[in-house]
Design an enzyme around this catalytic site. Structure first.
Site, mmCIF file in Angstrom:
data_model
loop_
_atom_site.group_PDB
_atom_site.id
_atom_site.type_symbol
_atom_site.label_atom_id
_atom_site.label_comp_id
_atom_site.label_asym_id
_atom_site.label_seq_id
_atom_site.Cartn_x
_atom_site.Cartn_y
_atom_site.Cartn_z
ATOM 1 N N SER A 238 -64.471 18.105 75.411
ATOM 2 C CA SER A 238 -65.869 17.682 75.397
ATOM 3 C C SER A 238 -66.521 17.980 74.041
ATOM 4 O O SER A 238 -67.107 17.103 73.409
ATOM 5 C CB SER A 238 -66.610 18.416 76.524
ATOM 6 O OG SER A 238 -67.986 18.231 76.429
ATOM 7 N N ARG B 107 -68.755 16.769 85.744
ATOM 8 C CA ARG B 107 -68.341 18.193 85.792
ATOM 9 C C ARG B 107 -69.493 19.073 86.243
ATOM 10 O O ARG B 107 -69.303 20.041 86.980
ATOM 11 C CB ARG B 107 -67.860 18.644 84.411
ATOM 12 C CG ARG B 107 -66.502 18.095 84.033
ATOM 13 C CD ARG B 107 -66.240 18.275 82.549
ATOM 14 N NE ARG B 107 -66.322 19.656 82.152
ATOM 15 C CZ ARG B 107 -66.663 20.071 80.917
ATOM 16 N NH1 ARG B 107 -66.951 19.200 79.986
ATOM 17 N NH2 ARG B 107 -66.702 21.344 80.640
ATOM 18 N N ASP C 25 -68.484 20.425 59.180
ATOM 19 C CA ASP C 25 -69.536 20.768 60.149
ATOM 20 C C ASP C 25 -69.184 22.085 60.833
ATOM 21 O O ASP C 25 -68.090 22.630 60.663
ATOM 22 C CB ASP C 25 -69.663 19.640 61.190
ATOM 23 C CG ASP C 25 -70.977 19.712 61.973
ATOM 24 O OD1 ASP C 25 -71.807 20.593 61.696
ATOM 25 O OD2 ASP C 25 -71.151 18.884 62.892
ATOM 26 N N LYS C 26 -70.142 22.569 61.614
ATOM 27 C CA LYS C 26 -69.961 23.796 62.400
ATOM 28 C C LYS C 26 -70.391 23.499 63.824
ATOM 29 O O LYS C 26 -71.314 22.711 64.042
ATOM 30 C CB LYS C 26 -70.855 24.890 61.812
ATOM 31 C CG LYS C 26 -70.735 26.195 62.535
ATOM 32 C CD LYS C 26 -71.956 26.881 63.078
ATOM 33 C CE LYS C 26 -73.203 26.239 63.414
ATOM 34 N NZ LYS C 26 -74.123 27.040 64.247
ATOM 35 N N HIS C 27 -69.717 24.117 64.785
ATOM 36 C CA HIS C 27 -70.192 24.036 66.173
ATOM 37 C C HIS C 27 -70.279 25.447 66.736
ATOM 38 O O HIS C 27 -69.361 26.255 66.564
ATOM 39 C CB HIS C 27 -69.228 23.216 67.034
ATOM 40 C CG HIS C 27 -69.639 23.205 68.481
ATOM 41 N ND1 HIS C 27 -70.612 22.350 68.957
ATOM 42 C CD2 HIS C 27 -69.259 23.973 69.527
ATOM 43 C CE1 HIS C 27 -70.796 22.593 70.244
ATOM 44 N NE2 HIS C 27 -69.998 23.572 70.617
ATOM 45 N N SER C 28 -71.399 25.729 67.411
ATOM 46 C CA SER C 28 -71.532 27.023 68.082
ATOM 47 C C SER C 28 -71.502 26.799 69.584
ATOM 48 O O SER C 28 -72.038 25.804 70.084
ATOM 49 C CB SER C 28 -72.857 27.666 67.685
ATOM 50 O OG SER C 28 -73.198 28.678 68.615
ATOM 51 N N THR D 194 -80.400 23.309 68.863
ATOM 52 C CA THR D 194 -80.821 23.050 67.480
ATOM 53 C C THR D 194 -81.851 21.921 67.400
ATOM 54 O O THR D 194 -82.809 22.005 66.629
ATOM 55 C CB THR D 194 -79.563 22.705 66.639
ATOM 56 O OG1 THR D 194 -78.696 23.844 66.691
ATOM 57 C CG2 THR D 194 -79.908 22.394 65.208
ATOM 58 N N LYS E 27 -67.041 14.872 70.613
ATOM 59 C CA LYS E 27 -68.324 14.530 69.973
ATOM 60 C C LYS E 27 -68.306 14.894 68.493
ATOM 61 O O LYS E 27 -68.772 14.136 67.649
ATOM 62 C CB LYS E 27 -69.470 15.263 70.679
ATOM 63 C CG LYS E 27 -69.761 14.677 72.068
ATOM 64 C CD LYS E 27 -70.799 15.474 72.809
ATOM 65 C CE LYS E 27 -70.284 16.825 73.213
ATOM 66 N NZ LYS E 27 -70.722 17.374 74.462
ATOM 67 N N LYS E 28 -67.784 16.079 68.174
ATOM 68 C CA LYS E 28 -67.789 16.516 66.775
ATOM 69 C C LYS E 28 -66.877 15.619 65.926
ATOM 70 O O LYS E 28 -67.224 15.239 64.816
ATOM 71 C CB LYS E 28 -67.333 17.982 66.678
ATOM 72 C CG LYS E 28 -68.437 18.971 67.020
ATOM 73 C CD LYS E 28 -69.515 18.980 65.938
ATOM 74 C CE LYS E 28 -70.723 19.785 66.322
ATOM 75 N NZ LYS E 28 -71.821 19.700 65.342
HETATM 76 N N1 URA Z 1 -70.743 21.979 75.357
HETATM 77 C C1 URA Z 1 -70.210 20.748 75.447
HETATM 78 O O1 URA Z 1 -70.522 19.849 74.678
HETATM 79 N N2 URA Z 1 -69.289 20.526 76.417
HETATM 80 C C2 URA Z 1 -68.892 21.481 77.274
HETATM 81 O O2 URA Z 1 -68.057 21.214 78.105
HETATM 82 C C3 URA Z 1 -69.464 22.758 77.176
HETATM 83 C C4 URA Z 1 -70.401 22.984 76.186
#
Ligand code: URA
Length: 437
Positions: A183, A168, A80-83, A120, A187-188
């Site tokens: 964070s 937060r 996967d990719k995260h931006s 997205t 999730k990823k």
């Molecule tokens: N995106 C996230 O999922 N968590 C963060 O803390 C900042 C951006």
């Protein structure tokens, strides 16, 4: 015996996160045993004192394990990719099907727009019928069948992060690199990935405005993902101007489809997609070098195999079955369009990209408060890039709006965001740096 007060005090006094304290705290956040006050104190002490790399890995894994963690048994790597988010950043829409066309499997759990940045899921929901809320079981079938699925998180993905993120947000602790890392990755990694490529944006439209901050985040993300058992690499990519020439949900899908079908290729979008995908193919063992991975992705995009995978994903998730052939007719169009003329001739020298993002949000393309409904048709297109020579009166952007008044307001914001000078500026590079372990 562990308790929230003891864990917070240990961090406060520089004694670190003892034993299985991260697991205890993450479970307490998910169950509600940890109160908002304790969550806020924890976030602030981490913000102020920081975590060691081992503690950051521990917190990430604990937050991942606070909910469901997916498992896969597939004939190719799960990647996967995260931006970190930007304007006109629609690479996920090209990248997931392109990677699938190269033999990878991509369960891409994505988010909605955050602040001035686009999301997205909001973009995909511009496609009539597209559903982002499928069950984990359906996700498994879809990924095995099509090779990719871009969907939203189910309620059971990293619930500790959902709680801590909300805390937060109201305690001035969002900007901690340790907490951002845990964070994003919790999730990823809950998607059961073998490899993850991180696109850390830097510049006027990014959350990280300076190279120092972007590099620190990229290094933290790569080291923590690898420490948690997931192969990872990061590219620091430019966000001093929008990546695509459009910003807005349906408008970006249109540009993605134009690029993926070869009807009108946006080269910057293509190049960043290929660079990120090449890292994922290398990490996932499907390519022996970044160059070989890039060749595979170029072929997947140019041959139309990526577009075909995208079409199958859209149809499987409830969208039109003929989307790839008929996308211009299937996407919603705004009621009003208005061209923004350059006030004088010269070159585009600088763009306040964050301001363009806010303009899209105010047009209705994003949310000003939780629960706001998005208008998928609005936004900006034909955005003039930095370094482009232009004549007075030439169009620097086109506004797509729901009303004349909205269009006028957005046009003024766009005008204020563009700096036009007489000197031909250096164009920012698309990719600033590559970070690996
Ligand atoms: N995106 C996230 O999922 N968590 C963060 O803390 C900042 C951006």
């Amino acid at each position: 015996m562990l308790d929230a007060r003891g864990i917070i005090a240990a961090l406060r006094d520089g004694r670190g996160l003892p034993g299985d304290a991260a697991g205890w705290f993450a479970d307490g956040l998910a169950s509600g045993d940890v109160t908002d006050a304790q969550g806020g104190a924890f976030a602030m002490v981490v913000f102020l004192n920081g975590l060691t790399e081992a503690e950051r890995v521990g917190l990430t894994l604990a937050m991942r394990d606070s909910g469901q963690v997916m498992e896969w048994s597939l004939p190719g790597p799960v990647v996967d990719k995260h931006s970190t988010g930007g304007i006109g950043d629609c690479t996920s829409l090209l990248l997931a099907p392109a990677l699938a066309a190269c033999g990878a499997y991509v369960p891409m759990i994505s988010g909605r727009g955050l602040g001035h940045t686009g999301g997205t899921l909001d973009k995909l929901e511009a496609i009539p019928g597209y559903r982002t809320d499928i069950s984990a079981k359906d996700l498994h079938h879809l990924v095995a069948d099509v090779g990719c699925a871009i969907i939203g998180a189910t309620g059971d993905i990293a619930p500790a992060d959902r709680r801590l993120y909300a805390i937060r947000d109201v305690t001035g602790t969002v900007e901690s690199i340790d907490l951002i890392t845990a964070s994003i990755l919790s999730k990823k990694l809950a998607a059961g990935l073998q490899a993850l490529v991180l696109d850390v944006k830097v510049g006027s439209g990014a959350f990280m405005k300076t190279m120092d901050r972007a590099e620190a985040l990229a290094r933290s993300l790569v080291a923590t993902a690898e420490g948690a058992g997931c192969r990872a690499a990061a590219l620091i990519t430019d966000m001093n101007q929008p990546l695509a020439a459009s910003a807005g949900n349906a408008l970006e899908v249109l540009e993605v489809m134009d690029t993926m079908t070869g009807n009108a290729v946006n080269q910057a979008l293509w190049d960043v997609t290929v660079a990120l995908g090449a890292e994922a193919l290398l990490l996932g063992g499907l390519a022996s070098s970044v160059d070989e991975g890039a060749d595979q992705l170029d072929e997947a995009l140019a041959s139309g195999r990526a577009a075909e995978a995208f079409g199958r994903m859209v149809a499987a998730l409830g969208g039109p079955t003929d989307f790839v052939e008929r996308y211009p007719d299937r996407l919603p169009a705004a009621r009003v369009t208005l061209d923004v003329p350059a006030p004088r001739g010269g070159y585009v020298t600088e763009i306040d990209t964050e301001a363009l993002g806010h303009a899209v949000v105010h047009l209705g393309g994003g949310r000003l408060k939780g629960g706001d409904r998005i208008n998928p048709s609005v936004g900006l297109s034909d955005l003039m890039p930095i370094g482009e020579p232009l004549a007075a009166g030439e169009t620097i952007a086109r506004v797509h709006a729901a009303s004349d008044a909205d269009a006028e307001r957005a046009a003024a914001a766009v005008l204020a965001a563009f700096r036009i000078g007489s000197e031909d500026p250096d164009e920012p590079p698309l990719i600033h740096d590559r970070i690996t372990l």
